[in-house]
Scaffold this active site. Sequence first.
Site, PDB file in Angstrom:
ATOM      1  N   GLY A  22       5.191  -3.836 -11.403  1.00 60.36           N
ATOM      2  CA  GLY A  22       4.077  -3.264 -10.625  1.00 60.36           C
ATOM      3  C   GLY A  22       2.903  -4.218 -10.552  1.00 60.36           C
ATOM      4  O   GLY A  22       1.748  -3.799 -10.504  1.00 60.36           O
ATOM      5  N   ASP A  60       7.310  -6.947  -8.731  1.00 53.49           N
ATOM      6  CA  ASP A  60       6.993  -5.745  -7.957  1.00 53.49           C
ATOM      7  C   ASP A  60       8.092  -5.606  -6.907  1.00 53.49           C
ATOM      8  O   ASP A  60       8.916  -6.506  -6.735  1.00 53.49           O
ATOM      9  CB  ASP A  60       5.616  -5.886  -7.285  1.00 53.49           C
ATOM     10  N   ILE A  61       8.057  -4.492  -6.194  1.00 52.48           N
ATOM     11  CA  ILE A  61       9.027  -4.307  -5.118  1.00 52.48           C
ATOM     12  C   ILE A  61       8.553  -5.048  -3.856  1.00 52.48           C
ATOM     13  O   ILE A  61       9.306  -5.266  -2.919  1.00 52.48           O
ATOM     14  CB  ILE A  61       9.260  -2.796  -4.872  1.00 52.48           C
ATOM     15  N   TYR A 105       2.171  14.335 -10.051  1.00 51.20           N
ATOM     16  CA  TYR A 105       1.795  13.130 -10.806  1.00 51.20           C
ATOM     17  C   TYR A 105       1.523  13.493 -12.267  1.00 51.20           C
ATOM     18  O   TYR A 105       2.015  12.832 -13.189  1.00 51.20           O
ATOM     19  CB  TYR A 105       0.554  12.528 -10.149  1.00 51.20           C
TER      20      TYR A 105
END
Length: 314
Positions: free
Chosen positions: A9, A35-36, A143
């Site tokens: 991330g 990260d993606i 969340y």
Amino acid sequence: MENIILVLGASGQIGTELTQKLRLVYGNNQVIASDIRVANEEIMTSGPFEIIDATNKEAILKVIQKYKVTQVYLLAAMLSATAEQHPQKAWNLNMNSLLAVLDLAKEKHIQQIYWPSSIAVFGPTTPKENTPQKTVMEPSTVYGISKVSGEFWCNYYHKKYGVDIRSLRYPGIISWKTKPGGGTTDYAVDIFFKAIKDKKYECFLSENTSLPMMYMDDAVNATIQLMMAKPEVIKIRNGYNLAAMSFSPKEIASEIKKYIPDFKISYNPDYRQKIADSWPASIDDSEARKDWNWQHNFDLETMTKVIIKEIQKL
Ligand code: SER
């Protein structure tokens, strides 16, 4: 043994600045950013970067083995407001990434994990002022459910398998280098940019909604300090309460007006108001201060001064 750190991330709001600070502390090549999606230029050029889907345990393991990683900072997550729009996706990302990393530590591929929890673990039934470390945790957001469940998993892996997992319940994190995405506390970042550019801001929370907040530098320092602390001082393995300041939209607006006198704020609360109303207004973080000497450096006044100066330079 040498520390080799993997940040999952690293393109996000906290991941970006945490990676940069970790590279300063440990050395550029000791900190693998991932990260993606690609990260900012500074991160891409200052050290190693790998594309990783944080829910893919095998992909994480490959990178751990490639660089001989010893510590993982798992910052990939979907924040509160976006998670309300995509509950299943949020649960999958927030939970599967944590379980993957916990398993990798249990299997002894890594030695230490950092995973952020949040004030979102609390809910409408929690005492609102000076919320204690141990109290009612009945979150009303997806969340929050993912963070509270994550905390229980952390505690479980620590007790059952001896995993060295460390966690902080972050308040809203205020930054100017990288913007947050999809959080309920994001207004406190946007307000600075709009104040400087347009001299006006329409806030999606009501004027007296007080929430716990922290300047990015304090959050990054707290995180690294917690990870560097000796294991015996870490008494809490689910998530430490962490605090610096609390303010409402009205209060931050009047602080900004000291620098931009004709700044105007208006209020148009949306679905995020309900999320904010379910969270504490202030946090008791005395356990963190006692166990590993946590201290914050920035309050509303000092933070506002720095952020305005930095944004004006951009
Ligand atoms: N800042 C986060 C959010 O607003 C809370 O952890 O979602």
